[in-house]
Design an enzyme around this catalytic site. Sequence first.
Site, PDB file in Angstrom:
ATOM      1  N   ARG A 217      42.634  85.924  18.552  1.00  0.00           N
ATOM      2  CA  ARG A 217      42.669  85.474  20.646  1.00  0.00           C
ATOM      3  C   ARG A 217      43.430  86.353  20.423  1.00  0.00           C
ATOM      4  O   ARG A 217      44.558  86.520  20.593  1.00  0.00           O
ATOM      5  CB  ARG A 217      42.677  84.069  20.104  1.00  0.00           C
TER       6      ARG A 217
ATOM      7  N   HIS B  64      41.923  77.087  69.300  1.00  0.00           N
ATOM      8  CA  HIS B  64      41.825  75.465  70.111  1.00  0.00           C
ATOM      9  C   HIS B  64      41.239  74.863  69.098  1.00  0.00           C
ATOM     10  O   HIS B  64      41.724  73.762  69.104  1.00  0.00           O
ATOM     11  CB  HIS B  64      41.615  75.588  71.765  1.00  0.00           C
TER      12      HIS B  64
ATOM     13  N   ARG C  23      51.265  66.602  73.195  1.00  0.00           N
ATOM     14  CA  ARG C  23      51.317  68.263  74.738  1.00  0.00           C
ATOM     15  C   ARG C  23      50.753  67.228  75.475  1.00  0.00           C
ATOM     16  O   ARG C  23      49.695  66.688  75.055  1.00  0.00           O
ATOM     17  CB  ARG C  23      49.744  69.097  73.586  1.00  0.00           C
TER      18      ARG C  23
ATOM     19  N   GLU D 243      58.777  80.320  73.281  1.00  0.00           N
ATOM     20  CA  GLU D 243      57.388  81.266  73.161  1.00  0.00           C
ATOM     21  C   GLU D 243      56.926  82.401  73.648  1.00  0.00           C
ATOM     22  O   GLU D 243      56.398  82.928  72.945  1.00  0.00           O
ATOM     23  CB  GLU D 243      55.921  80.099  73.838  1.00  0.00           C
TER      24      GLU D 243
ATOM     25  N   GLY E 237      57.855  77.192  69.891  1.00  0.00           N
ATOM     26  CA  GLY E 237      56.466  77.444  69.722  1.00  0.00           C
ATOM     27  C   GLY E 237      55.658  78.462  68.861  1.00  0.00           C
ATOM     28  O   GLY E 237      55.733  79.149  69.805  1.00  0.00           O
ATOM     29  N   THR E 238      55.250  78.670  67.690  1.00  0.00           N
ATOM     30  CA  THR E 238      55.588  80.153  66.889  1.00  0.00           C
ATOM     31  C   THR E 238      53.938  80.470  67.328  1.00  0.00           C
ATOM     32  O   THR E 238      53.789  82.306  67.518  1.00  0.00           O
ATOM     33  CB  THR E 238      55.394  80.058  65.311  1.00  0.00           C
ATOM     34  N   ASN E 239      52.774  79.731  68.096  1.00  0.00           N
ATOM     35  CA  ASN E 239      51.572  80.175  68.200  1.00  0.00           C
ATOM     36  C   ASN E 239      51.367  80.998  69.146  1.00  0.00           C
ATOM     37  O   ASN E 239      51.245  82.301  68.585  1.00  0.00           O
ATOM     38  CB  ASN E 239      50.673  78.862  68.071  1.00  0.00           C
ATOM     39  N   ASP E 240      52.178  80.441  69.728  1.00  0.00           N
ATOM     40  CA  ASP E 240      51.675  82.003  71.490  1.00  0.00           C
ATOM     41  C   ASP E 240      52.810  83.139  71.266  1.00  0.00           C
ATOM     42  O   ASP E 240      53.334  83.804  71.294  1.00  0.00           O
ATOM     43  CB  ASP E 240      52.536  80.276  72.559  1.00  0.00           C
TER      44      ASP E 240
ATOM     45  N   CYS F 237      58.002  74.361  66.124  1.00  0.00           N
ATOM     46  CA  CYS F 237      56.748  73.014  66.385  1.00  0.00           C
ATOM     47  C   CYS F 237      55.488  73.804  66.187  1.00  0.00           C
ATOM     48  O   CYS F 237      54.635  72.940  66.880  1.00  0.00           O
ATOM     49  CB  CYS F 237      57.050  72.029  67.210  1.00  0.00           C
TER      50      CYS F 237
END
Length: 851
Positions: free
Chosen positions: A79, A432, A538, A721, A742-745, A807
């Site tokens: 095996r 979004h 927001r 941002e 704001g790591t997204n923007d 955030c």
Amino acid sequence: MQQESDILGFTRIRRVAPIAVETHGGRAKCLQRLIRLDLPVPETVALSFDAVHRLAEGYRFDKKALLRVFGDAPLLTVRPSSEDPDWGGPGAILNIGMNDERHAELTQSHGAEAADTLYLRFVQSFAVHVERLDPELFEFDTSMPVAEALKAALDAHEDETGEPFPQDPADQLGQVLRSMARAWEGTTARLLRQAKGAPADAGLGLIVQAMSLGLGPGESGAGVMQLVDSNTGASLIKGRYKRQSQGREAVNTGEYDADEALYLTRDKRGLSLEEAQPELFETLVEMSKLCRVRLREEMQVEFTIENGQLSVLDAVRVQRSSRAALRIAVQLAEDGIIPREEAITRVPARSLTELLHQQVDPKGKRDVVAKGIAASPGGAVGRIVFNSSVAQSYESRGEPCILVRRETTPEDIRGMHSSVGILTERGGVTSHAAVIARGMGVPCVVSASMRINARERTLTLSDGRTLEEGDILTLDGSAGEALMGAVKMLPPVKDHWYLQLMEWADAIRDIGVRANADTPADAAMARDFKAQGIGLCRTEHMFFEGDRLTVMREMIFASRHEDRAEAIARLLPMQRSDFIELFRIMEGLPVCIRLFDPPLHEFLPSDREGAKELAEALDLPLSDVTRRIEWLSEFNPMLGMRGVRLGITFPEIYEMQARAIFEATIEASKHGAPVVPEIMIPLVSAKREVELVKTQIDGVAAAVRNQTGADFTYRLGVMVETPRAALRAGDIAQSAAFLSFGTNDLTQMAYGLSRDDAGRFMNSYVQQGVFPEDPFHMLDFEGVGELLKIGAERGRQARPELTVAVCGEHGGNPESIAFCRAAGFDYVSCSPFRVPVARLAAAQLVAYGAK
């Protein structure tokens, strides 16, 4: 044997043998542990990774020397033993050594049928898996007598190879070992294990073991036993046992229910193993309990019984669902088998996302009609609708619906809140739809393989089928799939085991975890998930509810300052009541409120029908409404007049929000702990922007103090941002108590890449190695991460007491939390449903450091 062992890497597994997972694999190490527990493990030899590699290269060795280790053992099995069992390996080969002579001996000792069966199985596996002959030549009807099938198999082998079936056990063993070694190093096998996370040069060990046959006179058979349910983690004796059989594969085939308990398997007399062999059964249970305690894990014990004699062949970690993994880890810690810190590390942080949402039952039938990006986890069943008004009407009737859109906008907020799931044709993980869905805790799939006709209210699938409004879909946000019809759901988990694990996690983690919450309902969810405050509220989402949108539109269309001020005055009590409720729910915890951020056009309709309805509501000519919408439209609204730019251009908006915050602070402080609100300015790029808004807000604070006679304090901060804000953080921090990234923007602007459109090509980019991962899904540590470090360092150089946080939605990723913790950030903030993931991931970083 010692000299050969040194040369070949063959090691008899004994208590003190030099066996390590890194050199011989996990199965070899586990077998040594079983031997150390004095379990009845047959004679076993382990081949190291190096030995197997040399076998693959054609290294010649003394096969008879290896065979002599097993003395009079009639048959052997080989095996695989890889470093990680999830990496797989070639299938086991049983009954090595079977030949005409052994067949005659076993006919005398075990009966003709058992001997024929053993020989047939070996010929079949050897021919197909070792000599690579056509499998169809060795498949026989189960109704054929075993003796006839054996003769047919031997004849087929001789016809194909031109030679009788090999009779020398040593030659058989050598061919099996070399075949398995070469199979592991083949291209297909390498690619398969690399897909499971194995390194390209991962090694394979091999286990050669004397067989306990499981066939013959007396109580004979093969089985597996475990002490927990694999789906729930609940304690019970469970397994499978099949009389007159060999190997795990045989046990898991045939007419047996997958959930059948071990003791329900009956023999011809109608007796279960427990009833027929109570002492043997109890021995098995005690062995399983011993493995649990000494191996510090829930194990599935593989065993064979030959004429009443029990042998333990192996023990493997029980396969388990996320739900079971949580309970097992906590139970082991509560029983004192493992420390709490280890229990924390045994539960993958991301698995909590699955546990805390309703999920699609994995056992249910899946007719997948669309595939996309898994943007928000969980499962939901509902009728598809194509706009917000229809979604609201469904909700009013108590009928669940799934909102289907090309892509969502802030105008869809009410419909999103009325839906149990969201499905979009476009978008990425930070679009979004994705962000709002995660915040609400509803499943969402974006960038789905479908085409929407909003006018006809139809959905065309990739296979050509068309769905109409009202048709039922199941949305699997965890898998990124839409399924036809209604599929069974599994309820979310929030039981003792979850609560206990999270209590242990909170006791050791050293970075804060807040929630992004926009409404009182979001705040209540955040509090329920034990967030340490709100890191991002927001406020613009509050304006899309009910009659507030109408007032907001009146403000936008006001041509005179007085009219605009009147509309804003009507919004003031609405905002104030929202903030009072937020402060009440989060009593004793910080609440960070971001001032108005989006461009004004987002509050206006995007089509002619909506414009006509707005003209009627405002009693304005349609032409005036259309011109105003066109005037407010921007070429690139994400880079236009939004955030602080809007606040400076129309200061009355921020003044109203500041007044609402301060008046709510005073009111909420009357009935509970003093409230210290945090006010965050969005989209800052320059120190002067902060100074202007700070002067404005300080003035409102002074006016409210004078008018009410009440005193209060607040903290003013900046949402970082833009790349410039990160680079100029030292200047900006002089007027700010905190910086929240704001790591997204910030990712969007650093890359020059729209987060809503990235999903169209990001998979191709990742596959071709342009990016290691979608930067909106996984924080880019080298680029965006560098901006975070620069901003934090420069900000704290200017203001040592500065609070630094993240955030953006990256704040819920375990990898991002590790980065933020190493960089000295004070807290991360994420969607409420991701708060438990962040709490556990933060604790695991501490626990791993302590191990």
